[in-house]
Design a protein around this motif. Structure first.
Motif, short mmCIF file in Angstrom:
data_model
loop_
_atom_site.label_atom_id
_atom_site.label_comp_id
_atom_site.label_asym_id
_atom_site.label_seq_id
_atom_site.Cartn_x
_atom_site.Cartn_y
_atom_site.Cartn_z
N ILE A 1 0.83 -1.20 0.00
CA ILE A 1 0.00 0.00 0.00
C ILE A 1 0.86 1.25 0.00
CG2 ILE A 1 -1.68 1.33 1.35
CD1 ILE A 1 -2.82 -1.39 2.31
N ALA A 2 1.96 1.23 0.77
CA ALA A 2 2.86 2.38 0.82
C ALA A 2 3.49 2.65 -0.54
CB ALA A 2 3.94 2.15 1.87
N VAL A 3 3.89 1.59 -1.23
CA VAL A 3 4.49 1.76 -2.56
C VAL A 3 3.45 2.28 -3.55
CG1 VAL A 3 5.62 0.57 -4.47
CG2 VAL A 3 6.23 0.00 -2.13
N ILE A 4 2.20 1.83 -3.42
CA ILE A 4 1.13 2.30 -4.30
C ILE A 4 0.91 3.80 -4.13
CG2 ILE A 4 -1.38 2.22 -4.67
CD1 ILE A 4 -1.24 -0.79 -4.15
N LEU A 5 0.93 4.28 -2.89
CA LEU A 5 0.62 5.68 -2.62
C LEU A 5 1.81 6.61 -2.80
CD1 LEU A 5 -1.70 5.43 0.52
CD2 LEU A 5 -2.34 5.98 -1.83
N THR A 6 3.02 6.08 -2.80
CA THR A 6 4.22 6.92 -2.88
C THR A 6 4.20 7.88 -4.07
OG1 THR A 6 5.60 5.37 -1.66
CG2 THR A 6 6.72 6.89 -3.15
N PRO A 7 3.87 7.42 -5.31
CA PRO A 7 3.88 8.37 -6.44
C PRO A 7 2.95 9.55 -6.25
CG PRO A 7 3.75 6.11 -7.23
CD PRO A 7 3.55 6.06 -5.76
N TYR A 8 1.84 9.35 -5.56
CA TYR A 8 0.89 10.45 -5.33
C TYR A 8 1.48 11.49 -4.38
CZ TYR A 8 -2.50 7.46 -7.65
OH TYR A 8 -3.14 6.69 -8.58
N PHE A 9 2.13 11.02 -3.32
CA PHE A 9 2.75 11.97 -2.40
C PHE A 9 3.94 12.68 -3.05
CE2 PHE A 9 0.50 9.37 0.79
CZ PHE A 9 -0.04 10.38 1.57
N VAL A 10 4.69 11.94 -3.85
CA VAL A 10 5.82 12.57 -4.56
C VAL A 10 5.31 13.65 -5.51
CG1 VAL A 10 7.66 12.17 -6.25
CG2 VAL A 10 7.32 10.55 -4.36
N SER A 11 4.27 13.35 -6.26
CA SER A 11 3.70 14.32 -7.19
C SER A 11 3.13 15.52 -6.45
CB SER A 11 2.61 13.67 -8.05
OG SER A 11 3.15 12.67 -8.88
N LEU A 12 2.49 15.26 -5.31
CA LEU A 12 1.92 16.35 -4.53
C LEU A 12 3.02 17.25 -3.97
CD1 LEU A 12 -0.95 17.19 -3.84
CD2 LEU A 12 -0.77 15.90 -1.71
N LYS A 13 4.12 16.63 -3.56
CA LYS A 13 5.25 17.41 -3.06
C LYS A 13 5.86 18.26 -4.18
CE LYS A 13 9.44 16.85 -0.28
NZ LYS A 13 10.34 15.87 0.39
N MET A 14 5.94 17.68 -5.37
CA MET A 14 6.45 18.44 -6.53
C MET A 14 5.51 19.59 -6.87
SD MET A 14 7.75 15.27 -8.92
CE MET A 14 8.05 16.36 -10.31
N TRP A 15 4.19 19.33 -6.79
CA TRP A 15 3.22 20.40 -7.07
C TRP A 15 3.39 21.54 -6.08
CZ3 TRP A 15 -0.51 23.04 -4.47
CH2 TRP A 15 -1.41 23.79 -5.25
N LYS A 16 3.63 21.20 -4.83
CA LYS A 16 3.80 22.22 -3.80
C LYS A 16 4.99 23.12 -4.10
CE LYS A 16 4.67 22.75 1.15
NZ LYS A 16 5.03 22.07 2.42
N ARG A 17 6.05 22.53 -4.66
CA ARG A 17 7.27 23.29 -4.94
C ARG A 17 7.14 24.20 -6.16
NH1 ARG A 17 11.86 18.55 -4.14
NH2 ARG A 17 11.73 18.42 -1.85
N GLU A 18 6.23 23.85 -7.07
CA GLU A 18 6.09 24.60 -8.31
C GLU A 18 5.19 25.81 -8.09
OE1 GLU A 18 4.60 21.90 -11.19
OE2 GLU A 18 6.42 20.68 -11.22
#
Length: 533
Positions: free
Chosen positions: A464-481
């Motif tokens: 489950i953690a591996v499934i959700l990781t890309p979403y948190f990574v993308s959200l973190k990238m969105w926050k930085r942009e």
């Protein structure tokens, strides 16, 4: 009328047709078998030529098929005589072509290795992510390897296999082990999901299918409530048997003439609520479809949550709402939305309850039952004990703790049973003493712990953690942009919140051992592919 509206109406018509065919087939099993083979054969052909669309069809059945997927069957569903359910048929229709394509891909790969021509192997065109375009049936492998899902998936399969073997060696009985493992078998489609949903068109179609499914499924629940609340038993009696025997849901009398209509597949309604809520709150104008479409779906979804009177869903929704608020604060994506959210949320709830109340009190035929919806909802929400279902669930929990402690690390295996005293009137009919033994437990995480131990829970959590990781990574990238599109954050936050809703619901009602929850996990994993790039 634009193409998107046409597609939505076409899908709604398709679901209405499926309901009609299910009704006809239920009353005449011969027709059900005929419809079954037509649908399954069509999906099998689709799975060979357009696997992504076949995956969407399989998901589309989960959106409305609920507990067992028996809307169409081979054999009569009304006497538990079904040989195959539609869900089983669609599973085979997707799994068979995927297995054949994989076998052909392996043979092709072995042929290339035997020729040992490095230039030929190097010439295979690849996309930026490293997955071969001409993958010849092995695209799922490259995708799962690239997303780091392969090893947690393999580890979880090993946990299931060990649990089955342990259950058999412990003498749990082949029947108990088989039926207990039945739900987990849906994980066999994970590679097909990962390979098929690389198709972006299939991904887009999936959202329209979900919207159409919610529309028709909730309308069906409202129709059931209307017929029962108005005592139209010449229709309601057959409708009740149809809903019950096709395992679509449960219909139970609560107070006055109001009947609780609970569909297990409304898990997907719960999951989708957060995304449509955020889209409705972020719409620039309430006069445009950008507001009314998600707002309408939100109201429709809340209707399902009210009709179902499911405390498990309410708990999952509460935890997910807190998650959504936390993510909005963390990413600052909620800036400028808080005021709108404070208006949209109560407005949608009031409108949903108003629609239910209007249908309940509709004066045709004569309607005399009076009901306070707010008192009923508050009573249901806070009645954690004192009623048969709640008392039975807490009694079961007391017995599950010692059962789990027998083998806390590795578990006792699939098919492990627990005996407890139930107050469920349906079970008391066949067992007046109340002593009830079962391997199917309400408490989802306790179920996993008793059968697979702490090790199994950790492996499942890893996946489950591996499934959700890309979403948190993308959200973190969105926050930085700076100046990023807020719609991207809404989708990410909505999906994460929806997943949290399912994981929280699993505390009280098991979904991680059932195709409904497993299908959601696989879909979220597949559409999250490349989100971390």
């Amino acid at each position: 009328m634009n193409d998107k509206v046409r597609l939505f109406l076409l899908l709604v018509s398709g679901y209405v047709l499926l309901e009609l065919l299910s009704w006809i087939g239920y009353n005449d099993p011969m027709w059900s078998s005929l419809f079954f083979f037509i649908v399954v054969l069509a999906v099998a052909v689709l799975a060979w030529f357009r696997p992504g669309l076949a995956v969407v069809v399989v998901l589309g059945e989960l959106f409305v098929g609920s507990q067992g997927g028996y809307m169409l069957t081979v054999g009569p569903a009304n006497v538990d005589g079904a040989i195959l359910s539609l869900r089983m048929g669609l599973f085979l229709a997707l799994f068979g072509p995927w297995l054949a394509r994989t076998a052909l891909g392996l043979l092709s790969l072995r042929g290339a290795e035997r020729r040992s021509n490095p230039d030929e192997i190097a010439a295979v065109p690849r996309i930026k992510s490293g997955v071969p375009r001409n993958d010849k049936g092995l695209g799922w492998y490259y995708v799962m390897k690239e997303t780091k899902l392969l090893w947690p998936y393999v580890a979880l399969l090993m946990v299931f296999a060990f649990g089955g073997l342990r259950g058999l060696l412990a003498g749990n009985g082949f029947g108990n082990v088989f039926f207990d493992a039945n739900g987990y078998a849906f994980f066999a489609l994970f590679p097909a999901f990962m390979g098929g949903l690389r198709d972006l068109r299939a991904r887009r179609l999936m959202w329209y299918v979900l919207a159409a499914a919610v529309t028709v499924s909730v309308a069906k629940a409202l129709a059931v409530m209307y017929f029962f609340s108005h005592r139209l038993y010449y229709v309601a009696a057959n409708m009740y048997l149809w809903v019950r025997d096709t395992r679509v849901g449960e219909v139970t009398l609560t107070v006055a003439d109001f009947h609780r209509v609970f569909f297990q597949s409304h898990l997907y309604v719960l999951v989708a609520i957060f995304t449509v809520f955020l889209f409705a709150a972020s719409a620039k104008s309430i006069r445009k479809p950008g507001f009314w479409i998600p707002f309408g779906l939100l109201v429709w979804g809340i209707i399902a949550m009210v009709l179902g009177l499911s405390r498990s869903f309410w708990f999952g929704g509460f935890i997910a709402a807190l998650t959504m608020i936390g993510l909005l604060i963390w990413t600052k994506a909620g800036k400028g939305l808080w005021g709108r959210m404070a208006i949209v949320a109560p407005a949608s709830l009031v409108l949903a309850i108003g629609i239910i109340a209007g249908i309940y009190a509709f004066p045709f035929p004569t309607k005399t039952g009076d009901l306070s919806f707010m008192s009923m909802l508050s009573g249901r929400a806070f009645s954690l004990a004192g009623e048969a279902a709640a008392n039975s669930r807490w009694t079961l929990l007391k017995e599950m703790w010692p059962a789990g402690m027998e083998h806390p690390i590795l578990g006792s295996g699939l098919g492990t049973t627990v005996t407890y005293r139930t107050e469920d009137p349906r079970l008391l009919v066949d067992n007046p003493t109340g002593e009830y033994t079962t391997f199917a437990f309400e408490w989802g995480y306790h179920d996993l712990w008793v059968k697979f131990g702490v090790l199994g829970l950790l492996v499942y959590a890893w996946l489950i953690a591996v499934i959700l990781t890309p979403y948190f990574v993308s959200l973190k990238m969105w926050k930085r942009e700076s100046g990023a599109n807020r719609a991207d954050a809404i989708v990410l936050i909505g999906i994460i919140s929806g997943m949290v809703a399912m994981l929280a619901t699993n505390v009280f009602s098991p979904y991680l051992n059932h195709p409904l929850g497993i299908g959601l996990l696989m879909a979220v994993a597949a559409i999250g592919y490349k989100r971390g790039d």
